[in-house]
Motif scaffolding. Structure first.
Motif, mmCIF file in Angstrom:
data_model
loop_
_atom_site.group_PDB
_atom_site.id
_atom_site.type_symbol
_atom_site.label_atom_id
_atom_site.label_comp_id
_atom_site.label_asym_id
_atom_site.label_seq_id
_atom_site.Cartn_x
_atom_site.Cartn_y
_atom_site.Cartn_z
ATOM 1 N N GLN A 286 -10.617 8.214 -12.381
ATOM 2 C CA GLN A 286 -9.655 8.604 -13.057
ATOM 3 C C GLN A 286 -10.828 10.633 -13.908
ATOM 4 N N GLY A 289 -9.037 13.628 -12.083
ATOM 5 C CA GLY A 289 -8.407 13.515 -12.478
ATOM 6 C C GLY A 289 -8.257 14.527 -13.966
ATOM 7 N N HIS A 290 -9.318 14.422 -14.633
ATOM 8 C CA HIS A 290 -9.361 15.141 -15.936
ATOM 9 C C HIS A 290 -9.781 16.239 -15.980
ATOM 10 N N TYR A 305 -5.423 10.050 -10.556
ATOM 11 C CA TYR A 305 -5.224 8.969 -11.223
ATOM 12 C C TYR A 305 -4.046 7.869 -10.854
ATOM 13 N N ALA A 318 -5.925 5.406 -17.407
ATOM 14 C CA ALA A 318 -5.386 6.292 -16.208
ATOM 15 C C ALA A 318 -4.246 6.076 -16.416
ATOM 16 N N SER A 321 -3.507 8.696 -18.940
ATOM 17 C CA SER A 321 -3.967 9.503 -18.632
ATOM 18 C C SER A 321 -2.129 10.702 -17.571
ATOM 19 N N LEU A 322 -1.827 9.267 -17.155
ATOM 20 C CA LEU A 322 -0.813 9.623 -15.646
ATOM 21 C C LEU A 322 0.796 10.726 -16.796
#
Length: 684
Positions: A286, A289-290, A305, A318, A321-322
């Motif tokens: 995660q 991904g950020h 993610y 997560a 975030s997606l």
């Protein structure tokens, strides 16, 4: 008979030795005389020889002490007291090798005594044996962890009995004033009490005394991050990453500091290295991904993610975030997986935690993309209700603060304050509500050769909070009195502090930079007091669209007003009221960008924006989506494509459920972008 009487009885020897020992600290000369007398009467007596060495060292004669203690230690190599005294005498005499040898023998025999380890660590460091010194510090901390007083203090602290913990630690500090473990624990007690300055002072001292005290350094980094002392935090994080005791957590905290500094690429490299060793870490996926999202590597961010939720399907953040990429559509399989995750969490008794509300926000976005608006609203509402219950926001109290600020920064007040502050023209503040188009404005300006985009910087809010604390602590009757007390020199110092503190975020050398903290609208008057040449841009969007967009957005931190439709509507009214008041008090000082106008006539609005800033037109500002830079907000992907028009009237799909928002906004919504036909004070 005569020879026998010359030797004192055993009990009298012990008494004489005890008397001499009692004199050591206060009268070492008397202790020395008595010990020598005992030797003259009793012959070679190791306790008396030790006393002589101790007394000589306290008299400032370490070489003489060493001459007495060295042969004694050869004869009695397993007596801890002799080794301890020999080590200290050798250290003071400058014989580091002998001091280290004595302490290594001592710590082998008594590994549970922290003082020996800490002294050994210091000596090892002086001779360049840094790795061994680090391990010695860690051994000293481990030994201290068994100390009954420290355990009692830690238990009291964890039970919330902070005063009891502080009392125990203060008493221990009287006996052991330089004990790193006790000092660090006192720092944590002070932090829990809310005394950040005392906490920092204690933890910094613990690290100075024992540089290898990894847990203290880790805690120090977190304290420095809380105080936005990012350069110091990074220096400590880089040191911690070199610990001989490899801990992936230390790499993670270094990455978090780098993220705060805006060095997403370096953070990405750390995350990828950790995942190469262990790919089954959803939190690291995660985080990766950020970083990738911020760097504009959307496909890679999506993969990261997806990996996070693969390894932990209940990981709500997560999923959010997606969904929050805004350009990814969560399909039916994703929706089914998230619904099963909610069921799993419910079975485990987790019905109100962060995973749950994140999943509701994610399901809301997924259903919205499928045009299932009622289902989307239901999930958004559930997520917001859960989040609202976890935070404190008093709309009435906040409104009163805003009204007091508006009253303070009147035209007469501004005129009376006169010139002052730091004259640097560098800062460009973009203020307003989240989701009002501020990221679009930032991206346009950051495409200009003279302007650097940074991020949402907390420095101005920290300065304002510090000034407000002077009122809260009773130094001033109210904010207006405090503001009026600021001399030109005070204002210059505060402005220079802001410029200096934000310098760490400026990487390009461009003369102007953007601070996109939206909440700085609350401080427009203060900004102009301490930074009179700073530019302020008010990014404004239709209140219904802006507030609804903010309400269905879960923010990583802050923005407590966004989790209730009434709260966010009242907040928007407060914002409009204060900005109207400042427009009246200082006409033309703030430039307003209306989002809908920017969408409809981008070239014209960009011309007016650059003219306000005194910047020449550059074509790159109109092809802003081609600018390669890190973008850290919810609109990061939208500003990487040509002007986004889909959000202008999107809120109307949800209008049947937005009555609480419309009621809170009142006439503001109908008259936008103009104000209602009344005085600003009536707006709220």
């Amino acid at each position: 008979m005569g020879n026998a009487s010359a030797v004192p009885a055993t009990d009298s020897i012990q008494t004489a030795l005890a008397d001499a020992a009692a004199l050591l600290d206060a009268r070492p000369d008397a202790a020395l005389a008595q010990a020598e007398a005992i030797l003259r009467r009793a012959g070679r007596l190791p306790p008396a020889e030790l006393l002589i060495g101790q007394a000589l060292r306290r008299l400032g004669k370490p070489k003489a002490a060493l001459a007495r203690l060295t042969p004694l230690a050869r004869q009695h190599p397993t007596v801890p007291a002799i080794l301890w005294e020999l080590a200290q005498a050798a250290q003071e005499a400058g014989d580091q090798r002998q001091a280290i040898g004595a302490l290594e023998s001592l710590t082998r025999q008594q590994p549970g005594v922290p003082d020996g380890w800490f002294l050994l660590a210091g000596l090892l460091r002086t001779v360049g044996r840094d790795g061994d010194a680090w391990r010695a510090d860690l051994s000293g901390v481990h030994a201290a962890s068994r100390d009954r007083d420290l355990l009692a203090a830690a238990m009291a602290m964890n039970e919330g009995r902070l005063d009891d913990a502080a009392t125990l630690l203060a008493a221990r500090a009287d006996r052991l004033p330089d004990d790193p473990a006790g000092i660090r624990l006192m720092g944590e007690v002070q932090w829990r009490r809310g005394d950040m300055n005392a906490a920092l002072a204690h933890v910094e001292r613990a690290v100075a005394l024992a540089p290898g005290f990894d847990l203290a350094r880790d805690f120090l980094i977190r304290l420095l991050l809380q105080n936005n002392r990012l350069s110091e935090a990074l220096a400590h994080a880089e040191t911690l990453a070199r610990s001989p005791i490899h801990n992936p957590g230390y790499d993670l905290i270094r990455a978090s500091v780098l993220v705060r500094l805006g060095d997403q690429d370096a953070a990405r490299s750390i995350y990828e290295s950790l995942l190469a060793d262990r790919p089954d870490q959803p939190q690291v996926w995660q985080n990766l991904g950020h970083a990738l999202k911020t760097l504009g590597r959307q496909a890679d961010a999506v993969h990261a993610y997806r990996q996070a939720v693969h390894h932990r399907p209940t990981m709500g953040e997560a999923w959010w975030s997606l969904a929050n990429l805004k350009t990814v559509t969560l399909d039916a399989a994703d929706i089914a997986t998230m619904e099963r995750a909610l069921e799993t969490l419910a079975r485990d008794g987790q019905t109100e935690g962060e995973d749950v509300f994140h999943l509701h926000f994610s399901l809301g976005k997924a259903q919205e993309d499928r045009k299932a608006d009622e289902a989307a609203f239901r999930h958004y509402d559930a997520g917001n209700r859960l989040r609202r219950a976890m935070i404190r926001h008093d709309a009435g109290e906040f409104s009163a603060e805003v009204a007091a600020t508006a009253t303070t920064f009147s035209a007469p007040f501004i005129a009376a304050m006169g010139d002052g502050g730091c004259t640097a023209p560098d800062p460009i503040f973009i203020v307003g509500l989240p989701r009002a188009g501020s990221t679009l404005v930032e991206q346009i300006l950051a495409s200009h050769s003279q302007v650097e985009g940074t991020m949402e910087l907390p420095e101005m809010m920290m300065i304002a909070s510090r000034l407000q604390s002077r009122v809260d602590d009773g130094e001033f009757a109210d904010f207006a009195t405090m503001a009026a007390s600021l001399t030109p020199a005070d204002r210059q110092r505060l402005g220079e502090e802001y410029v200096e503190q934000t310098r760490v975020h400026r990487q390009s050398g461009k003369p102007r930079f953007i601070d996109k903290m939206p909440n700085n609208w609350q401080h427009v008057g203060l900004i102009k007091l301490i930074l009179p040449n700073a530019s302020i841009i008010d990014a404004r969007r239709h209140p219904m669209g802006c507030c609804f967009s903010g309400w269905k957005q879960h923010f990583a931190r802050g923005q407590a007003f966004t989790y209730d439709l009434t709260d966010i509507g009242l907040y928007y009214r407060d914002y409009v009221a204060l900005m109207a008041a400042y427009d009246a008090a200082a006409p033309g000082r703030v430039h307003r960008v209306i989002y809908e106008r920017m969408v409809a006539d981008t070239p014209g609005e960009v011309d007016r924006l650059l003219a306000y800033l005194g910047l020449d037109f550059e074509a790159a500002c109109l092809s802003f989506w081609q600018t390669d830079r890190a973008v850290r907000t919810a609109s990061s992907e939208q500003v990487r494509q040509p002007i986004y028009t889909g959000g202008v009237d999107h809120w109307r799909r949800f209008e049947p459920w937005l009555a609480p928002l419309a009621d809170a906004l009142g006439p503001i919504a109908q008259s936008y972008p103009d104000l209602p036909p009344r005085q600003w004070a009536d707006v709220r």
